[in-house]
Design a protein around this motif. Structure first.
Motif, mmCIF file in Angstrom:
data_model
loop_
_atom_site.group_PDB
_atom_site.id
_atom_site.type_symbol
_atom_site.label_atom_id
_atom_site.label_comp_id
_atom_site.label_asym_id
_atom_site.label_seq_id
_atom_site.Cartn_x
_atom_site.Cartn_y
_atom_site.Cartn_z
ATOM 1 N N ASN A 98 27.041 -59.446 -23.945
ATOM 2 C CA ASN A 98 25.825 -59.801 -24.761
ATOM 3 C C ASN A 98 24.945 -58.620 -25.047
ATOM 4 N N TRP A 99 25.264 -57.388 -24.305
ATOM 5 C CA TRP A 99 24.605 -56.166 -24.607
ATOM 6 C C TRP A 99 25.103 -55.327 -25.562
ATOM 7 N N LEU A 100 26.383 -55.730 -26.136
ATOM 8 C CA LEU A 100 27.063 -54.898 -26.928
ATOM 9 C C LEU A 100 26.599 -55.130 -28.385
ATOM 10 N N PRO A 101 26.603 -54.141 -29.242
ATOM 11 C CA PRO A 101 26.486 -54.307 -30.710
ATOM 12 C C PRO A 101 27.297 -55.583 -31.406
ATOM 13 N N GLU A 102 26.614 -56.223 -32.279
ATOM 14 C CA GLU A 102 27.163 -57.338 -32.947
ATOM 15 C C GLU A 102 28.417 -56.956 -33.553
ATOM 16 N N MET A 103 29.568 -57.789 -33.049
ATOM 17 C CA MET A 103 30.735 -57.837 -33.539
ATOM 18 C C MET A 103 31.369 -58.991 -34.352
ATOM 19 N N PRO A 104 32.726 -58.731 -34.883
ATOM 20 C CA PRO A 104 33.540 -59.881 -35.163
ATOM 21 C C PRO A 104 33.685 -60.649 -34.071
ATOM 22 N N LEU A 105 33.721 -61.995 -34.281
ATOM 23 C CA LEU A 105 34.040 -63.337 -33.363
ATOM 24 C C LEU A 105 35.341 -62.842 -32.587
ATOM 25 N N TRP A 106 36.426 -62.285 -33.110
ATOM 26 C CA TRP A 106 37.777 -62.187 -32.452
ATOM 27 C C TRP A 106 37.588 -61.056 -31.474
ATOM 28 N N LEU A 107 36.833 -60.099 -31.973
ATOM 29 C CA LEU A 107 36.641 -58.900 -31.061
ATOM 30 C C LEU A 107 35.926 -59.259 -29.854
ATOM 31 N N TYR A 108 34.983 -59.962 -29.952
ATOM 32 C CA TYR A 108 33.897 -60.389 -28.953
ATOM 33 C C TYR A 108 34.809 -61.094 -27.910
ATOM 34 N N VAL A 109 35.548 -62.325 -28.465
ATOM 35 C CA VAL A 109 36.389 -62.995 -27.524
ATOM 36 C C VAL A 109 37.390 -62.291 -26.738
ATOM 37 N N VAL A 110 38.176 -61.185 -27.472
ATOM 38 C CA VAL A 110 39.337 -60.670 -26.893
ATOM 39 C C VAL A 110 38.401 -59.609 -25.690
ATOM 40 N N LEU A 111 37.423 -58.804 -26.056
ATOM 41 C CA LEU A 111 36.838 -58.049 -25.083
ATOM 42 C C LEU A 111 36.259 -59.015 -23.881
ATOM 43 N N GLY A 112 35.855 -60.003 -24.224
ATOM 44 C CA GLY A 112 35.452 -60.972 -23.048
ATOM 45 C C GLY A 112 36.323 -61.269 -22.069
ATOM 46 N N VAL A 113 37.743 -61.807 -22.693
ATOM 47 C CA VAL A 113 38.817 -62.324 -21.945
ATOM 48 C C VAL A 113 39.231 -61.110 -21.256
ATOM 49 N N MET A 114 39.453 -59.933 -21.705
ATOM 50 C CA MET A 114 39.933 -58.824 -21.046
ATOM 51 C C MET A 114 38.892 -58.302 -19.775
ATOM 52 N N LEU A 115 37.553 -58.282 -20.040
ATOM 53 C CA LEU A 115 36.883 -58.134 -18.890
ATOM 54 C C LEU A 115 37.017 -59.225 -17.661
ATOM 55 N N LEU A 116 37.227 -60.512 -18.224
ATOM 56 C CA LEU A 116 37.208 -61.349 -17.279
ATOM 57 C C LEU A 116 38.501 -61.268 -16.539
ATOM 58 N N ASP A 117 39.543 -60.739 -17.034
ATOM 59 C CA ASP A 117 40.921 -60.520 -16.410
ATOM 60 C C ASP A 117 40.643 -59.395 -15.438
ATOM 61 N N LEU A 118 39.889 -58.433 -15.850
ATOM 62 C CA LEU A 118 39.856 -57.102 -15.012
ATOM 63 C C LEU A 118 39.022 -57.729 -13.587
ATOM 64 N N ILE A 119 37.811 -58.370 -13.698
ATOM 65 C CA ILE A 119 37.217 -58.885 -12.686
ATOM 66 C C ILE A 119 37.926 -59.906 -11.728
ATOM 67 N N GLY A 120 38.216 -60.895 -12.565
ATOM 68 C CA GLY A 120 38.708 -62.154 -11.881
ATOM 69 C C GLY A 120 40.080 -61.869 -11.472
ATOM 70 N N ALA A 121 41.048 -61.120 -11.937
ATOM 71 C CA ALA A 121 42.364 -61.007 -11.601
ATOM 72 C C ALA A 121 42.648 -59.637 -11.022
ATOM 73 N N TYR A 122 42.453 -58.631 -11.671
ATOM 74 C CA TYR A 122 43.165 -57.281 -11.317
ATOM 75 C C TYR A 122 42.036 -56.635 -10.047
ATOM 76 N N ALA A 123 40.683 -56.859 -10.400
ATOM 77 C CA ALA A 123 39.793 -56.328 -9.135
ATOM 78 C C ALA A 123 39.963 -57.268 -7.828
ATOM 79 N N ALA A 124 39.973 -58.747 -8.177
ATOM 80 C CA ALA A 124 40.379 -59.334 -6.865
ATOM 81 C C ALA A 124 41.795 -59.230 -6.249
ATOM 82 N N HIS A 125 42.689 -59.050 -7.104
ATOM 83 C CA HIS A 125 43.992 -58.512 -6.537
ATOM 84 C C HIS A 125 44.044 -57.234 -5.723
ATOM 85 N N TRP A 126 43.714 -56.241 -6.273
ATOM 86 C CA TRP A 126 43.326 -55.103 -5.682
ATOM 87 C C TRP A 126 42.721 -55.131 -4.452
ATOM 88 N N VAL A 127 41.434 -55.724 -4.358
ATOM 89 C CA VAL A 127 40.765 -55.984 -3.174
ATOM 90 C C VAL A 127 41.553 -56.720 -2.157
#
Length: 276
Positions: free
Chosen positions: A84-113
């Protein structure tokens, strides 16, 4: 893309169940057609504790789902979070970035910890103590781990600022990709290598299930392989050299028992060994 997000905003519980069951069924059949390892284990018997722990994961997560919804609504309403702090972007890019970040925090970071904090490793150990990794292993998590993973996902929702449609899309992808990369299937080596540059492939994730360090502490990703490559946790290994399980918990009978698995986190910590 708008239709996809709109669908996941109101995805029925039945459809979510069909994604879970359909994924397991599809990869179960595929395992019989192109297995990575032709091991003589009794597949249905092996699946019983894994299905039981899949059920406990659903039971734990179901009553907590409203917190995801409330947190998502708050983030969107207050325009809080990275996307929500990023500049306006196409919806597909917004969704891809969001899913990637959720994967980073909810899966990769959790798993590493979970691998780095001893009490959490003892909980996560239940997932690693499977001696015959297949698609049913994907959801083999102790109920305590379900709570741990939920906490990371909830944090991810707030940090990312994800709307509920994006969250449901991410969780659906997470389920299917986990079933895929745990499945006992053999892809052509060139295909597996190629897709592992973008997503977590079966051969890539199987390295993580090798029974000794340093391989156990590698390839933490669930959907996107970029995080392991970016943070230096990527490792490769010839699949024929992989031995499943955990070196310090070698009792296959106990590791195949529902009672034994539920008690596993409460054992005294055993220091893992490093492959020589």
């Amino acid at each position: 893309m708008e239709q996809l997000i709109s669908y996941f905003e109101t995805i029925p519980s039945l459809h979510r169940s069909l994604i879970l069951v359909g994924g397991i069924t599809f990869f179960w059949i595929l395992e019989g057609m192109v297995p990575l390892f032709k091991v003589p284990y009794k597949k249905w018997r092996h699946s019983i504790p894994n299905f039981f722990l899949t059920l406990t994961t659903i039971i734990v997560n179901f009553p907590l789902a409203f917190l995801l919804l409330k947190s998502s609504d708050w983030a969107v309403e207050n325009q809080f979070g990275i996307i929500n702090w990023l500049p306006e972007m196409p919806l597909w890019l917004y969704v891809v970035l969001g899913v990637m970040l959720l994967d980073l925090i909810g899966a990769y970071a959790a798993h590493w910890v979970e691998h780095k904090v001893k009490p959490l490793w003892m909980v996560h150990l239940v997932h690693h103590s499977d001696h015959n990794v297949d698609t049913t292993t994907a959801n083999r998590h102790h109920p305590l781990e379900s709570l741990i993973r939920y906490a990371f996902t909830l944090a991810g929702v707030v940090i990312v600022g994800a709307p509920i449609g994006m969250i449901m899309l991410y969780q659906s992808l997470s389920v299917v990709f986990s079933q895929f990369n745990h499945a006992n299937i053999r892809l052509p080596k060139k295909v597996d290598n190629a897709i592992s540059w973008f997503i977590v492939s079966p051969d890539m994730h199987k390295v993580h299930h090798h029974y000794q360090l340093p391989y156990t502490d590698s390839n933490y990703g669930n959907i996107f392989s970029i995080w392991d490559r970016l943070f230096g946790t990527y490792m490769s290994m010839d699949p024929k050299d992989i031995v499943y399980g955990v070196d310090t918990f070698p009792d296959e009978k106990e590791n195949s028992s529902i009672k034994g698995l539920l008690k596993q986190p409460f054992h005294k910590y055993r220091r893992p060994t490093t492959e020589g």
